[in-house]
Scaffold this motif. Structure first.
Motif, PDB file in Angstrom:
ATOM      1  N   ALA A 280       0.806  -1.128   0.021  1.00 11.03           N
ATOM      2  CA  ALA A 280       0.217   0.433  -0.418  1.00 11.03           C
ATOM      3  C   ALA A 280       0.800   1.159   0.092  1.00 11.03           C
ATOM      4  O   ALA A 280       2.291   1.134   0.496  1.00 11.03           O
ATOM      5  CB  ALA A 280      -0.692  -0.012   1.287  1.00 11.03           C
ATOM      6  N   VAL A 281       0.584   2.251  -0.412  1.00 12.08           N
ATOM      7  CA  VAL A 281       0.480   3.432  -0.820  1.00 12.08           C
ATOM      8  C   VAL A 281      -0.380   4.277  -0.330  1.00 12.08           C
ATOM      9  O   VAL A 281      -1.370   4.626  -0.475  1.00 12.08           O
ATOM     10  CB  VAL A 281       1.295   3.680  -1.904  1.00 12.08           C
ATOM     11  CG1 VAL A 281       0.103   3.830  -3.143  1.00 12.08           C
ATOM     12  CG2 VAL A 281       1.997   5.386  -1.520  1.00 12.08           C
ATOM     13  N   GLU A 282       0.088   5.891   0.863  1.00  7.93           N
ATOM     14  CA  GLU A 282      -0.775   6.639   1.563  1.00  7.93           C
ATOM     15  C   GLU A 282       0.046   7.735   1.165  1.00  7.93           C
ATOM     16  O   GLU A 282       1.087   7.880   1.862  1.00  7.93           O
ATOM     17  CB  GLU A 282      -1.855   6.486   2.491  1.00  7.93           C
ATOM     18  CG  GLU A 282      -2.066   5.194   2.883  1.00  7.93           C
ATOM     19  CD  GLU A 282      -2.877   4.449   4.176  1.00  7.93           C
ATOM     20  OE1 GLU A 282      -3.022   5.503   4.840  1.00  7.93           O
ATOM     21  OE2 GLU A 282      -3.120   2.891   4.521  1.00  7.93           O
ATOM     22  N   TRP A 283      -0.673   8.825   0.878  1.00  2.00           N
ATOM     23  CA  TRP A 283      -0.553  10.133   1.159  1.00  2.00           C
ATOM     24  C   TRP A 283      -0.775  10.954   2.926  1.00  2.00           C
ATOM     25  O   TRP A 283      -2.686  11.136   2.313  1.00  2.00           O
ATOM     26  CB  TRP A 283      -0.795  11.520  -0.125  1.00  2.00           C
ATOM     27  CG  TRP A 283      -0.008  12.770  -0.339  1.00  2.00           C
ATOM     28  CD1 TRP A 283      -0.601  13.863   0.574  1.00  2.00           C
ATOM     29  CD2 TRP A 283       0.986  12.720  -0.172  1.00  2.00           C
ATOM     30  NE1 TRP A 283       0.854  14.382  -0.285  1.00  2.00           N
ATOM     31  CE2 TRP A 283       1.474  14.305  -0.067  1.00  2.00           C
ATOM     32  CE3 TRP A 283       2.540  12.045  -0.672  1.00  2.00           C
ATOM     33  CZ2 TRP A 283       2.620  14.544  -0.562  1.00  2.00           C
ATOM     34  CZ3 TRP A 283       3.792  13.136  -0.464  1.00  2.00           C
ATOM     35  CH2 TRP A 283       3.853  14.344  -0.828  1.00  2.00           C
ATOM     36  N   GLU A 284      -0.443  11.086   3.310  1.00  2.00           N
ATOM     37  CA  GLU A 284      -0.897  11.986   4.395  1.00  2.00           C
ATOM     38  C   GLU A 284      -0.870  13.487   4.763  1.00  2.00           C
ATOM     39  O   GLU A 284      -0.467  13.397   3.817  1.00  2.00           O
ATOM     40  CB  GLU A 284      -0.375  11.631   5.589  1.00  2.00           C
ATOM     41  CG  GLU A 284      -0.207   9.654   5.647  1.00  2.00           C
ATOM     42  CD  GLU A 284      -1.417   9.330   6.510  1.00  2.00           C
ATOM     43  OE1 GLU A 284      -2.212   9.728   7.641  1.00  2.00           O
ATOM     44  OE2 GLU A 284      -1.795   8.002   5.895  1.00  2.00           O
ATOM     45  N   PRO A 285      -2.072  13.581   5.301  1.00  2.00           N
ATOM     46  CA  PRO A 285      -2.563  15.422   5.097  1.00  2.00           C
ATOM     47  C   PRO A 285      -0.769  15.867   5.294  1.00  2.00           C
ATOM     48  O   PRO A 285      -1.263  17.184   5.469  1.00  2.00           O
ATOM     49  CB  PRO A 285      -3.968  15.335   6.519  1.00  2.00           C
ATOM     50  CG  PRO A 285      -3.918  14.129   7.223  1.00  2.00           C
ATOM     51  CD  PRO A 285      -3.049  13.336   6.196  1.00  2.00           C
ATOM     52  N   HIS A 286      -0.421  15.585   6.319  1.00  2.00           N
ATOM     53  CA  HIS A 286       0.691  16.506   6.772  1.00  2.00           C
ATOM     54  C   HIS A 286       2.093  16.420   5.730  1.00  2.00           C
ATOM     55  O   HIS A 286       3.195  15.923   6.154  1.00  2.00           O
ATOM     56  CB  HIS A 286       1.297  15.730   8.014  1.00  2.00           C
ATOM     57  CG  HIS A 286       1.207  14.887   8.387  1.00  2.00           C
ATOM     58  ND1 HIS A 286       0.030  14.338   8.807  1.00  2.00           N
ATOM     59  CD2 HIS A 286       2.616  14.118   8.677  1.00  2.00           C
ATOM     60  CE1 HIS A 286       0.509  12.847   9.414  1.00  2.00           C
ATOM     61  NE2 HIS A 286       1.328  12.595   9.365  1.00  2.00           N
ATOM     62  N   ASP A 287       2.005  15.678   4.669  1.00  2.00           N
ATOM     63  CA  ASP A 287       2.304  15.753   3.794  1.00  2.00           C
ATOM     64  C   ASP A 287       3.926  14.927   4.220  1.00  2.00           C
ATOM     65  O   ASP A 287       4.914  14.636   3.461  1.00  2.00           O
ATOM     66  CB  ASP A 287       3.308  17.323   3.817  1.00  2.00           C
ATOM     67  CG  ASP A 287       2.273  18.597   3.041  1.00  2.00           C
ATOM     68  OD1 ASP A 287       1.212  18.517   1.890  1.00  2.00           O
ATOM     69  OD2 ASP A 287       3.098  19.404   3.094  1.00  2.00           O
ATOM     70  N   PRO A 319       8.610  15.444   4.321  1.00  2.45           N
ATOM     71  CA  PRO A 319       9.762  16.929   4.747  1.00  2.45           C
ATOM     72  C   PRO A 319       9.984  16.904   5.676  1.00  2.45           C
ATOM     73  O   PRO A 319      11.103  18.251   6.059  1.00  2.45           O
ATOM     74  CB  PRO A 319       9.069  17.026   3.689  1.00  2.45           C
ATOM     75  CG  PRO A 319       7.361  17.189   3.944  1.00  2.45           C
ATOM     76  CD  PRO A 319       7.687  15.716   4.701  1.00  2.45           C
ATOM     77  N   HIS A 320       9.682  16.466   7.065  1.00  2.00           N
ATOM     78  CA  HIS A 320      10.069  17.152   8.458  1.00  2.00           C
ATOM     79  C   HIS A 320      10.652  16.232   9.672  1.00  2.00           C
ATOM     80  O   HIS A 320      11.701  16.661   9.257  1.00  2.00           O
ATOM     81  CB  HIS A 320       8.872  17.552   8.664  1.00  2.00           C
ATOM     82  CG  HIS A 320       7.774  19.145   8.626  1.00  2.00           C
ATOM     83  ND1 HIS A 320       7.850  19.327   8.317  1.00  2.00           N
ATOM     84  CD2 HIS A 320       6.325  18.443   7.561  1.00  2.00           C
ATOM     85  CE1 HIS A 320       7.229  20.086   7.375  1.00  2.00           C
ATOM     86  NE2 HIS A 320       5.789  19.525   7.258  1.00  2.00           N
TER      87      HIS A 320
END
Length: 328
Positions: A280-287, A319-320
């Motif tokens: 699975a691959v997911e793009w979370e709301p906090h980038d 990115p964080h």
């Protein structure tokens, strides 16, 4: 009576196309023969027709047979055909069919390439083919014939690189394969896969194959060498597409292969299920991008549950926080 007449007519056309394209008659005839005989009888009936076709082509083009190729090809093809039949009893050939389909589709560039000048009796580079190379090709053809039933279309390029004329290709290909067909028939008979109805269907296909060979003997001299090779390339690619579709559908059914996609205002998720594995691959709301692998619990049903199942590993790309992994 109508069905048998249709089988005869379609078989005549199929074996005529097969003589030019290098194979593919089975792809055309198998669905039709399935209407006349049980599924287990189809390969045997088709083998009777294919063996008759090879014999008729050898008789029709006997002066064009390249026996120097046959004597190096056949001795390794027969034992490896038996090895392929043994391997078939030990493993599922569907994934090999998928790879062969990809290989055949890889011939697409040949559809747009000019055919180089070929010297009779020599390869594309002007050299005489080596004995070891011919023996290796024979072994590969025999194994694949026993394991998947595919021979002709897979080895079209082999005959083209030898620089044979179109009549020599038809005759030599038939001489190389006749022993394989007879061996298959002996095995089918030993395993009780030939009954009266299967023999009748095989006889109808064989009669059509003989008629087709007689017709091709008159038509082939008028067929341009470049057109002959182009038809072979087209048939190869078409067979590859057919094998990919058939193998892909079978894999999807037997291994429960499925794709899932979901999209929300702030989240995108996609997953691929294969056997008990879920990727699975997911793009979370906090980038943050999450890549996960999990083992499906079949007791929960076919669809993966919302939360990550046991034995899951998630790779986070943020990115964080950078790159890190978690196990659940």
């Amino acid at each position: 009576m109508l069905l048998w007449s249709l089988i005869f007519a379609v078989s005549t056309l199929a074996f005529g196309l097969s003589a030019v394209s290098g194979g593919g008659a089975g792809l055309i005839l198998m669905p039709l023969l399935g209407l006349a005989v049980p599924a287990a009888q189809v390969p045997a009936a088709l083998s009777i027709g294919t063996a008759a076709s090879s014999l008729a082509r050898i008789a029709a083009f006997r002066r064009a047979v390249r026996w120097d190729v046959v004597r190096h090809f056949a001795p390794t093809a027969l034992p490896f055909a038996m090895l392929g039949a043994w391997a078939l009893s030990r493993m599922d050939p569907v994934y090999l069919n998928l790879l062969l389909g990809l290989f055949l589709v890889g011939n697409v560039p040949l559809l747009f390439r000019r055919t180089p000048h070929m010297v009779n009796g020599k390869g594309a580079d002007g050299g005489t083919p080596r004995q070891a190379w011919l023996s290796a090709i024979g072994a590969a053809a025999g194994f694949l014939s026993g394991f998947t039933g595919a021979v002709g279309l897979l080895f079209n390029g082999f005959y083209y690189r030898l620089g044979l004329r179109k009549e020599e290709i038809v005759a030599t290909r038939a001489a190389n394969e006749i022993m394989l067909h007879l061996l298959k028939l002996a095995l089918y008979g030993a395993f009780g896969l030939l009954d009266a109805r299967g023999l009748a269907a095989g006889a109808a296909v064989a009669a059509a194959a003989i008629l087709s060979s007689l017709l091709m003997r008159r038509i082939l001299p008028y067929l341009h060498e470049r057109l002959f090779r182009h038809v072979g390339h087209v048939a190869t690619v078409a067979a590859g597409v057919a094998m990919l579709v058939a193998a892909g559908g079978q894999i999807a059914r037997q291994d429960r292969l499925a794709l899932h996609y979901a999209r929300a205002p702030t989240q995108i998720a996609a997953s691929l299920s294969w056997r008990r594995h879920v990727f699975a691959v997911e793009w979370e709301p906090h980038d943050e991008l999450e890549l996960s692998h999990s083992i499906r619990d079949w007791t929960l049903g076919d669809r993966p549950r919302a939360a990550a199942p046991p034995h899951s590993y998630i790779l986070h790309v943020s990115p964080h926080k950078g790159l890190y992994g978690t196990r659940i």
